[in-house]
Design an enzyme around this catalytic site. Structure first.
Site, short mmCIF file in Angstrom:
data_model
loop_
_atom_site.label_atom_id
_atom_site.label_comp_id
_atom_site.label_asym_id
_atom_site.label_seq_id
_atom_site.Cartn_x
_atom_site.Cartn_y
_atom_site.Cartn_z
N TYR A 193 67.18 63.82 78.86
CA TYR A 193 65.94 64.21 78.18
C TYR A 193 65.92 65.72 77.98
O TYR A 193 66.23 66.47 78.91
CB TYR A 193 64.71 63.80 79.00
CG TYR A 193 63.95 62.66 78.36
CD1 TYR A 193 63.44 62.82 77.07
CD2 TYR A 193 63.76 61.45 79.01
CE1 TYR A 193 62.77 61.77 76.46
CE2 TYR A 193 63.09 60.41 78.40
CZ TYR A 193 62.59 60.57 77.11
OH TYR A 193 61.93 59.55 76.51
N LYS A 252 75.18 60.09 55.32
CA LYS A 252 75.58 59.56 54.00
C LYS A 252 76.87 60.26 53.58
O LYS A 252 77.89 60.09 54.26
CB LYS A 252 74.42 59.73 53.01
CG LYS A 252 73.18 58.92 53.43
CD LYS A 252 72.09 58.99 52.40
CE LYS A 252 70.91 58.11 52.76
NZ LYS A 252 69.87 58.80 53.53
N ASP A 286 65.29 67.49 49.10
CA ASP A 286 65.85 66.46 50.00
C ASP A 286 67.24 66.10 49.48
O ASP A 286 67.39 65.37 48.51
CB ASP A 286 64.92 65.24 50.00
CG ASP A 286 65.43 64.11 50.90
OD1 ASP A 286 66.59 64.18 51.34
OD2 ASP A 286 64.66 63.18 51.15
N THR A 288 69.63 63.81 55.57
CA THR A 288 70.16 62.95 56.61
C THR A 288 71.60 63.39 56.85
O THR A 288 72.17 64.16 56.07
CB THR A 288 70.13 61.47 56.19
OG1 THR A 288 70.71 61.35 54.90
CG2 THR A 288 68.73 60.91 56.19
N ARG A 334 73.75 58.69 62.26
CA ARG A 334 72.43 58.54 61.66
C ARG A 334 71.51 59.56 62.31
O ARG A 334 71.22 59.48 63.50
CB ARG A 334 71.90 57.13 61.88
CG ARG A 334 72.76 56.09 61.22
CD ARG A 334 72.09 54.77 61.20
NE ARG A 334 71.26 54.66 60.02
CZ ARG A 334 71.64 54.00 58.92
NH1 ARG A 334 72.80 53.42 58.86
NH2 ARG A 334 70.83 53.94 57.89
N GLU A 369 63.22 67.53 75.86
CA GLU A 369 62.10 67.95 75.02
C GLU A 369 62.00 69.47 74.99
O GLU A 369 62.13 70.13 76.02
CB GLU A 369 60.79 67.34 75.54
CG GLU A 369 60.68 65.88 75.14
CD GLU A 369 59.49 65.16 75.73
OE1 GLU A 369 58.54 65.83 76.16
OE2 GLU A 369 59.53 63.92 75.77
#
Ligand code: DSN
Length: 411
Positions: A44, A219, A190, A216, A225, A46
């Protein structure tokens, strides 16, 4: 046998035995997949580098900083956030970071090749929490920038969010940047579909025209991903607080702990994208797409905009009196995997639209080129003909040939 492994093996076999022509899919390298499947997923973290809410983040800090540094260099931007879980969360964070609820946004409609997160009305966050104005294309599927300017002047959006999922031409970022400036709006580019092509230098970069770039990473960029939000020099000039606003919107605004394993996959993909081989890959993707388009048009099919300048095309099946579902399902029967897609001003419903979308990024990764594209085009033409004639006798033969080609190009 273990069920999970059995399903993974089945999917691997499916990917090996079929031709993937879905333009948003690709094959990540083993190194990218190893990074995503690594122990980094156990941690973790954060917060951001050196400002974490958990102890034990020395390695993660170094990883995230290195990934940001690489992305800044590769895309020529000033600030990068590598934590968004994927493209939609990245776009949400930008909108929530830079706008107030009910502010006006403007974007290319989904049915004209845009994306759900670019203001699709009623059912998406971008159309529900913001006032959304959508523009489309002319009947030929081409954006009329004069019309975009006119609409922007009338509507005065605070933010333009523009990118493509099914638009076969290169966007005129300069013009879009000028339109945004004219009305004092942010321009969010984008580039999810084309990020790899931008890095390879075969698709115009929006870096001098947009204030923010989202992408992203899975692609054409061929990573895991995930997603990144990037701030340009122009963005910082318009709003010196822009990076802070975006970072706060990602965490704690929209997300909790970053997926550190994904960050490692992104870093690996960026390292691979720096290579000369990746430039050649991008060039080959576009070259193959153009070969495929020429063959399909030569065989009598109609393409939206008449052709392609990038990694994808949309076949308009209305002249064939066929639907996207029928043709995509028949193609799947022979092992050619595409997706159904709306065409401009499509009167058919989104779940059974009038087109199919075809792209070469995945097959190019497998090493296929001009010879294979010509063969694939002939199979697509034969399948369309078979569907039209309602005679599927040829499909078994094509399926066998597709299988033989797949064997020659292992994943
Ligand atoms: N789902 C992606 C695509 O297939 O284009 C866009 O987010």
């Amino acid at each position: 046998m273990d069920k999970v492994q059995e399903l993974i093996d089945q999917e691997k076999q499916r990917q090996q035995d079929t031709l993937c022509l879905i333009p948003s899919e690709n094959y990540a390298s083993n190194k990218v997949m190893d990074a995503v499947g690594s122990v980094l997923m156990n941690k973790y973290s954060e917060g951001y580098s050196s400002k974490r809410y958990y102890q034990g983040n020395g390695v993660v800090d170094e990883l995230e900083s290195l990934t940001i540094k690489k992305a800044k260099k590769l895309f020529g931007v000033e600030h990068v956030n590598v934590q968004p879980y994927s493209g939609s969360p990245a776009n949400s964070a930008v909108l929530f970071g830079l706008l107030e609820p009910n502010d006006k946004i403007m974007g290319l409609s989904l049915s004209s090749g845009g994306h759900l997160t670019h203001g699709h009305p009623n059912i998406t966050f971008s159309g529900k929490f913001f006032k959304s104005v959508q523009f489309g294309t002319d009947d030929g599927g081409v954006i009329d920038y004069g019309e975009v300017e006119k609409l922007a002047k009338e509507e005065k959006p605070k933010l333009l969010i523009i990118g493509t999922t099914a638009y076969p031409l290169i966007l005129d970022w300069k013009r879009l940047g000028e339109i945004a400036d004219l009305v004092g709006a942010y321009l969010v580019a984008d580039i999810s579909h084309v990020a790899g092509l931008v890095v390879a230098g075969v698709y115009e970069t929006p870096v001098n025209d947009a204030h923010v770039i989202t992408t992203t990473t899975h692609k054409t960029l061929r990573g895991p991903r995930g997603a990144m939000i990037m701030v340009t020099k122009k963005g910082l000039k318009k709003d010196p607080e822009i990076s802070k606003k975006i970072d706060r919107a990602v965490f704690p605004g929209m997300q909790g702990g970053p997926h550190n394993n994904t960050t490692a996959g992104i870093l690996q993909a960026l390292i691979e994208a720096e290579s000369e081989d990746f430039k050649k890959y991008g060039q080959q993707v576009v070259f193959s797409e153009k070969v495929l388009a020429k063959e399909l048009v030569g065989g009598g099919l109609t393409l939206v905009t008449g052709g392609t300048q990038c990694h994808l095309m949309v076949i308009d099946l209305r002249p064939q009196k066929l639907s996207g579902s029928t043709v995509s399902e028949a193609l799947e029967e022979v092992g050619i995997i595409v997706n159904k897609n709306a065409v401009p001003n499509d009167s058919a419903p989104p779940f059974n639209p009038s087109g199919i979308r075809i792209g070469t990024p995945a097959l190019t990764t497998r090493g296929m080129g001009e010879i294979e594209m010509k063969k694939i085009a002939s199979w697509i033409l034969q399948v369309v003909e078979a569907v039209k004639l309602r005679d599927k006798t040829e499909l078994t033969k094509i399926k066998k040939e597709v299988g033989e080609m797949c064997k020659k190009f292992p994943l």
